[in-house]
Design a protein around this motif. Structure first.
Motif, PDB file in Angstrom:
ATOM      1  N   ILE A 137       0.840  -1.201   0.000  1.00 45.06           N
ATOM      2  CA  ILE A 137       0.000   0.000   0.000  1.00 45.06           C
ATOM      3  C   ILE A 137       0.875   1.251   0.000  1.00 45.06           C
ATOM      4  O   ILE A 137       0.574   2.233  -0.683  1.00 45.06           O
ATOM      5  N   LEU A 138       1.976   1.200   0.728  1.00 47.54           N
ATOM      6  CA  LEU A 138       2.878   2.353   0.786  1.00 47.54           C
ATOM      7  C   LEU A 138       3.644   2.573  -0.515  1.00 47.54           C
ATOM      8  O   LEU A 138       3.735   3.695  -1.005  1.00 47.54           O
ATOM      9  N   TYR A 139       4.221   1.511  -1.070  1.00 44.67           N
ATOM     10  CA  TYR A 139       5.177   1.668  -2.171  1.00 44.67           C
ATOM     11  C   TYR A 139       4.724   1.095  -3.503  1.00 44.67           C
ATOM     12  O   TYR A 139       5.421   1.263  -4.504  1.00 44.67           O
ATOM     13  N   GLY A 140       3.595   0.424  -3.550  1.00 45.25           N
ATOM     14  CA  GLY A 140       3.107  -0.168  -4.784  1.00 45.25           C
ATOM     15  C   GLY A 140       3.163  -1.681  -4.719  1.00 45.25           C
ATOM     16  O   GLY A 140       3.863  -2.258  -3.889  1.00 45.25           O
ATOM     17  N   HIS A 141       2.408  -2.315  -5.595  1.00 48.08           N
ATOM     18  CA  HIS A 141       2.299  -3.785  -5.594  1.00 48.08           C
ATOM     19  C   HIS A 141       3.637  -4.402  -5.987  1.00 48.08           C
ATOM     20  O   HIS A 141       4.024  -4.401  -7.150  1.00 48.08           O
ATOM     21  N   ARG A 142       4.339  -4.908  -4.988  1.00 45.84           N
ATOM     22  CA  ARG A 142       5.708  -5.393  -5.182  1.00 45.84           C
ATOM     23  C   ARG A 142       5.835  -6.499  -6.224  1.00 45.84           C
ATOM     24  O   ARG A 142       6.756  -6.447  -7.041  1.00 45.84           O
ATOM     25  N   PRO A 143       4.934  -7.511  -6.269  1.00 47.63           N
ATOM     26  CA  PRO A 143       5.084  -8.530  -7.316  1.00 47.63           C
ATOM     27  C   PRO A 143       4.979  -7.951  -8.730  1.00 47.63           C
ATOM     28  O   PRO A 143       5.729  -8.345  -9.624  1.00 47.63           O
ATOM     29  N   SER A 144       4.095  -6.999  -8.949  1.00 52.18           N
ATOM     30  CA  SER A 144       3.970  -6.369 -10.271  1.00 52.18           C
ATOM     31  C   SER A 144       5.226  -5.576 -10.620  1.00 52.18           C
ATOM     32  O   SER A 144       5.708  -5.629 -11.753  1.00 52.18           O
ATOM     33  N   ILE A 145       5.742  -4.837  -9.634  1.00 46.18           N
ATOM     34  CA  ILE A 145       6.960  -4.055  -9.856  1.00 46.18           C
ATOM     35  C   ILE A 145       8.125  -4.991 -10.158  1.00 46.18           C
ATOM     36  O   ILE A 145       8.922  -4.746 -11.066  1.00 46.18           O
ATOM     37  N   ALA A 146       8.210  -6.111  -9.422  1.00 43.52           N
ATOM     38  CA  ALA A 146       9.291  -7.083  -9.630  1.00 43.52           C
ATOM     39  C   ALA A 146       9.240  -7.704 -11.019  1.00 43.52           C
ATOM     40  O   ALA A 146      10.270  -8.080 -11.579  1.00 43.52           O
ATOM     41  N   GLN A 147       8.038  -7.762 -11.611  1.00 48.40           N
ATOM     42  CA  GLN A 147       7.875  -8.301 -12.962  1.00 48.40           C
ATOM     43  C   GLN A 147       8.114  -7.241 -14.032  1.00 48.40           C
ATOM     44  O   GLN A 147       7.908  -7.485 -15.211  1.00 48.40           O
ATOM     45  N   GLY A 148       8.545  -6.051 -13.625  1.00 50.76           N
ATOM     46  CA  GLY A 148       8.894  -5.006 -14.573  1.00 50.76           C
ATOM     47  C   GLY A 148       7.834  -3.955 -14.817  1.00 50.76           C
ATOM     48  O   GLY A 148       8.029  -3.069 -15.647  1.00 50.76           O
ATOM     49  N   ASN A 149       6.697  -4.013 -14.113  1.00 47.36           N
ATOM     50  CA  ASN A 149       5.651  -3.009 -14.308  1.00 47.36           C
ATOM     51  C   ASN A 149       5.893  -1.829 -13.362  1.00 47.36           C
ATOM     52  O   ASN A 149       5.305  -1.743 -12.284  1.00 47.36           O
ATOM     53  N   ALA A 150       6.758  -0.912 -13.795  1.00 45.98           N
ATOM     54  CA  ALA A 150       7.106   0.253 -12.974  1.00 45.98           C
ATOM     55  C   ALA A 150       5.915   1.189 -12.770  1.00 45.98           C
ATOM     56  O   ALA A 150       5.927   2.004 -11.845  1.00 45.98           O
ATOM     57  N   PHE A 151       4.877   1.093 -13.612  1.00 50.28           N
ATOM     58  CA  PHE A 151       3.688   1.923 -13.434  1.00 50.28           C
ATOM     59  C   PHE A 151       3.007   1.642 -12.094  1.00 50.28           C
ATOM     60  O   PHE A 151       2.212   2.442 -11.618  1.00 50.28           O
ATOM     61  N   MET A 152       3.286   0.484 -11.469  1.00 49.58           N
ATOM     62  CA  MET A 152       2.632   0.104 -10.219  1.00 49.58           C
ATOM     63  C   MET A 152       3.287   0.713  -8.978  1.00 49.58           C
ATOM     64  O   MET A 152       2.780   0.551  -7.875  1.00 49.58           O
ATOM     65  N   ALA A 153       4.400   1.420  -9.134  1.00 52.39           N
ATOM     66  CA  ALA A 153       5.072   2.031  -7.981  1.00 52.39           C
ATOM     67  C   ALA A 153       4.262   3.211  -7.448  1.00 52.39           C
ATOM     68  O   ALA A 153       3.691   3.987  -8.214  1.00 52.39           O
ATOM     69  N   HIS A 154       4.198   3.335  -6.124  1.00 54.71           N
ATOM     70  CA  HIS A 154       3.548   4.477  -5.482  1.00 54.71           C
ATOM     71  C   HIS A 154       4.608   5.513  -5.151  1.00 54.71           C
ATOM     72  O   HIS A 154       5.693   5.182  -4.692  1.00 54.71           O
ATOM     73  N   ARG A 155       4.268   6.791  -5.395  1.00 48.88           N
ATOM     74  CA  ARG A 155       5.230   7.872  -5.187  1.00 48.88           C
ATOM     75  C   ARG A 155       4.738   8.944  -4.224  1.00 48.88           C
ATOM     76  O   ARG A 155       5.472   9.858  -3.888  1.00 48.88           O
ATOM     77  N   THR A 156       3.472   8.860  -3.826  1.00 52.11           N
ATOM     78  CA  THR A 156       2.922   9.797  -2.846  1.00 52.11           C
ATOM     79  C   THR A 156       1.773   9.128  -2.121  1.00 52.11           C
ATOM     80  O   THR A 156       1.409   7.996  -2.431  1.00 52.11           O
ATOM     81  N   GLY A 157       1.209   9.813  -1.146  1.00 49.11           N
ATOM     82  CA  GLY A 157       0.103   9.248  -0.395  1.00 49.11           C
ATOM     83  C   GLY A 157      -0.714  10.338   0.285  1.00 49.11           C
ATOM     84  O   GLY A 157      -0.325  11.514   0.291  1.00 49.11           O
ATOM     85  N   PHE A 158      -1.838   9.912   0.875  1.00 43.59           N
ATOM     86  CA  PHE A 158      -2.803  10.863   1.417  1.00 43.59           C
ATOM     87  C   PHE A 158      -3.426  10.378   2.710  1.00 43.59           C
ATOM     88  O   PHE A 158      -3.595   9.184   2.925  1.00 43.59           O
ATOM     89  N   THR A 159      -3.813  11.344   3.521  1.00 45.20           N
ATOM     90  CA  THR A 159      -4.781  11.143   4.598  1.00 45.20           C
ATOM     91  C   THR A 159      -6.049  11.847   4.119  1.00 45.20           C
ATOM     92  O   THR A 159      -6.028  12.564   3.103  1.00 45.20           O
ATOM     93  N   ALA A 160      -7.141  11.675   4.838  1.00 44.16           N
ATOM     94  CA  ALA A 160      -8.382  12.346   4.429  1.00 44.16           C
ATOM     95  C   ALA A 160      -8.186  13.857   4.353  1.00 44.16           C
ATOM     96  O   ALA A 160      -8.637  14.511   3.405  1.00 44.16           O
ATOM     97  N   ARG A 161      -7.495  14.413   5.330  1.00 45.50           N
ATOM     98  CA  ARG A 161      -7.293  15.870   5.367  1.00 45.50           C
ATOM     99  C   ARG A 161      -6.451  16.353   4.197  1.00 45.50           C
ATOM    100  O   ARG A 161      -6.773  17.359   3.559  1.00 45.50           O
ATOM    101  N   THR A 162      -5.363  15.643   3.880  1.00 47.34           N
ATOM    102  CA  THR A 162      -4.496  16.118   2.799  1.00 47.34           C
ATOM    103  C   THR A 162      -5.149  15.938   1.433  1.00 47.34           C
ATOM    104  O   THR A 162      -4.951  16.775   0.548  1.00 47.34           O
ATOM    105  N   LEU A 163      -5.924  14.867   1.262  1.00 46.56           N
ATOM    106  CA  LEU A 163      -6.625  14.676  -0.018  1.00 46.56           C
ATOM    107  C   LEU A 163      -7.647  15.789  -0.222  1.00 46.56           C
ATOM    108  O   LEU A 163      -7.720  16.386  -1.297  1.00 46.56           O
ATOM    109  N   GLN A 164      -8.411  16.107   0.810  1.00 45.26           N
ATOM    110  CA  GLN A 164      -9.396  17.188   0.703  1.00 45.26           C
ATOM    111  C   GLN A 164      -8.705  18.510   0.378  1.00 45.26           C
ATOM    112  O   GLN A 164      -9.148  19.256  -0.499  1.00 45.26           O
ATOM    113  N   ALA A 165      -7.607  18.799   1.060  1.00 47.39           N
ATOM    114  CA  ALA A 165      -6.893  20.060   0.832  1.00 47.39           C
ATOM    115  C   ALA A 165      -6.380  20.145  -0.602  1.00 47.39           C
ATOM    116  O   ALA A 165      -6.491  21.207  -1.240  1.00 47.39           O
TER     117      ALA A 165
END
Length: 191
Positions: A137-165
């Protein structure tokens, strides 16, 4: 002929950004009844054969005020934090007056609870891709990334307050954010 040159229809249009492989079940029925909506699919990955190949930070192929809704399920977290304002501005730009964006992202506040319990590698839930851990959840689906799908990497995140802002800063005058209890935040942002 592109996705926007189709004959006029009484159906409302939902732009499904970060759509992945075609599957009508990916549109939440509570919001997008198949009899009422026409889906236009946009994805950065040409392998999933979207209607429009592009990024959510620059949807130049989508005209201004051309869709009734934008559906974004678990892809905003794949952007870098400095790209999020551009994506949300694009969502707002393409929406017709009275339109809305429906956005789902991981709930980092809820995930942090599992991490505080030292459950970083334990399954938080099961998905169609298998067990999903707090680390995924933090960094992206590791098995997909390990198979070469770099699109699955996570680069940011949110709490309810930060998403609303972030959505309010993008100019959405009405924003509602809810925690679903399944490690996701849902935001409805209205134009």
């Amino acid at each position: 002929m592109n996705a926007f040159s189709a004959a006029e229809t009484t159906l409302r249009t939902v732009l499904h950004v970060g759509c992945g492989i075609a599957n009508p079940a990916k549109l939440p029925a509570a919001f997008f009844n198949p009899g009422d909506w026409r889906e236009i699919r946009l994805d950065i990955d040409p392998e999933v054969q979207p209607d429009i190949v592009g990024t959510i930070t620059d949807m130049a192929d989508v005209p201004n005020a051309s869709v009734d809704a934008v559906w974004s399920s678990h892809n905003v977290e794949h952007l870098y934090a400095h790209e999020v304002p551009a994506a949300f501005a694009e969502f707002r730009r393409v929406l017709k007056p009275g339109g809305f964006a429906l956005i789902a992202v991981p709930d980092l506040q809820q995930v942090a609870g599992l991490i505080a319990e030292d459950r970083l590698g334990d399954a938080a839930y099961l998905s169609s891709m298998g067990p999903i851990t707090p680390l995924d959840i933090l960094y992206g689906h590791r098995p997909s990334i390990a198979q070469g799908n770099a699109f699955m990497a996570h680069r940011t995140g949110f709490t309810a307050r930060t998403l609303q802002a972030c959505l309010e800063e993008a100019g959405f005058p009405v924003v509602n954010v809810l925690r679903d209890g399944s490690f996701a935040l849902w935001a409805a942002a209205y134009v």
